[in-house]
Design a protein around this motif. Structure first.
Motif: not given
Length: 336
Positions: A39-64
């Motif tokens: 959502t637009a609100k979720e896109l206001t996350l700072d870079v670190r929070s975005f990496m921890e809460q969104v990108a890292a779990p997605v990437i971990s799932g693909i790596v698995n």
């Protein structure tokens, strides 16, 4: 490239050998991806929070997913006869996890008899096998391990490390058995085969769909040869068509002759890493909102697409993957 030496007879002359480089194609078989809607609100996350809460779990799932696929290709690629069809790359009894030094030595023996390259060996084992090895005196007793690099640290950390010329790793992706696919039913030859055939048709499976994996093995009634499926094959209507096998058919067999699949092997492999290769390739950028990046050593494409009506944005991470055993003589599926 391999060449056989020659004997020069007294008074004779030398003869030239042709140098032929063998090439094995590695096919990009898989396209792994994951998509999240923000959502637009979720896109206001700072870079670190975005990496921890969104990108890292997605990437971990693909790596698995990549690791699971790679492990299937590693085990399935070594479950076959050697390149000259003289022996199998399996030690011990199918379906049993190795648990003793004798099982390790038996695996090493197979590679040596197959004239495999043992200059740099890795052992990838299941958690069950690691549990057994960590209780062996040869892996933990200082009488056996004194003088070996990092032994005290490895023991303190519950790691095996390098022993018997093999760097040992326990893979969390290793299941109790190599899953060849659902072969339940009454498999039969769907058409006669003759000696020399390199493909067969099989029907009679209970489940009409699914994939039988590379490395699955079977015998045909009346023929003691163990045949290995050399490429993943998808079922269609409870049947498999044009199944590639190794070795070629050794004896004629009639239509509807029974086919018996072998017991699945446990997922424990000793191999030379040079015998296993692969590629992880990011697809090309799809738009101005798409780019490629290397994340934790994995090449991926990242694409964003925003809806003007909902103001939500879909983010997609994806990559192409292919792995293959290129020298089956340089490894063994180690059983107990």
């Amino acid at each position: 490239t391999s060449l056989d030496g020659k004997e020069l007879v007294s008074g004779g002359t030398t003869t030239a050998s042709n140098i032929t480089e063998n090439v094995v194609d590695v096919i990009i078989e898989k396209h792994f991806d994951d998509r999240v809607s923000l959502t637009a609100k979720e896109l206001t996350l700072d870079v670190r929070s975005f990496m921890e809460q969104v990108a890292a779990p997605v990437i971990s799932g693909i790596v698995n997913k990549i690791e699971n696929y790679a492990y299937d290709k590693l085990v399935g690629g070594f479950i076959r006869n050697t390149e000259d069809e003289t022996s199998a790359n399996i030690s011990g009894t199918r379906g049993n996890d190795p648990s003793t030094i004798a099982h390790i030595v038996a695996g090493r023996q197979v590679i040596k008899e197959n004239k495999g390259n043992m200059s740099q060996m890795a052992g990838v084992i299941t958690p069950t096998t690691e549990n057994s090895f960590l209780q062996l005196a040869q892996f933990t007793n200082n009488d056996y391990t004194s003088g070996l690099a990092n032994r005290g640290e490895n023991i303190a950390n519950g790691a095996i490390g390098k022993l018997y010329g093999i760097d040992w790793f326990c893979s969390p992706d290793a299941g109790s058995a190599f899953e060849q696919g659902d072969v339940t039913g009454t498999p039969l030859l769907n058409g006669a085969v003759v000696a020399g055939d390199t493909t067969v048709d099989i029907d009679g499976f209970t489940v009409a769909t699914g994939t039988i994996k590379e490395g699955s093995q079977f015998v045909i009634t009346g023929d003691t040869t163990v045949y290995t499926i050399t490429k993943d094959v998808a079922k269609s209507g409870s049947a498999l068509a044009d199944v590639p096998i190794s070795p070629a058919i050794q004896a004629n067999a009639a239509d509807n002759t029974a086919v018996t699949f072998q017991t699945e092997c446990t997922q424990n492999v000793i191999y030379n890493p040079a015998a296993f290769t692969g590629a992880i390739v990011a697809p090309p950028a799809a738009s101005t909102q798409s780019s490629t990046a290397t994340i934790n050593g994995i090449s991926m494409r990242v694409t964003a697409d925003t809806s003007v009506s909902t103001l939500s944005t879909d983010w997609v991470w994806d990559t192409f993957v292919g792995f293959k055993v290129v020298k089956s003589d340089h490894g063994v599926v180690m059983q107990g």
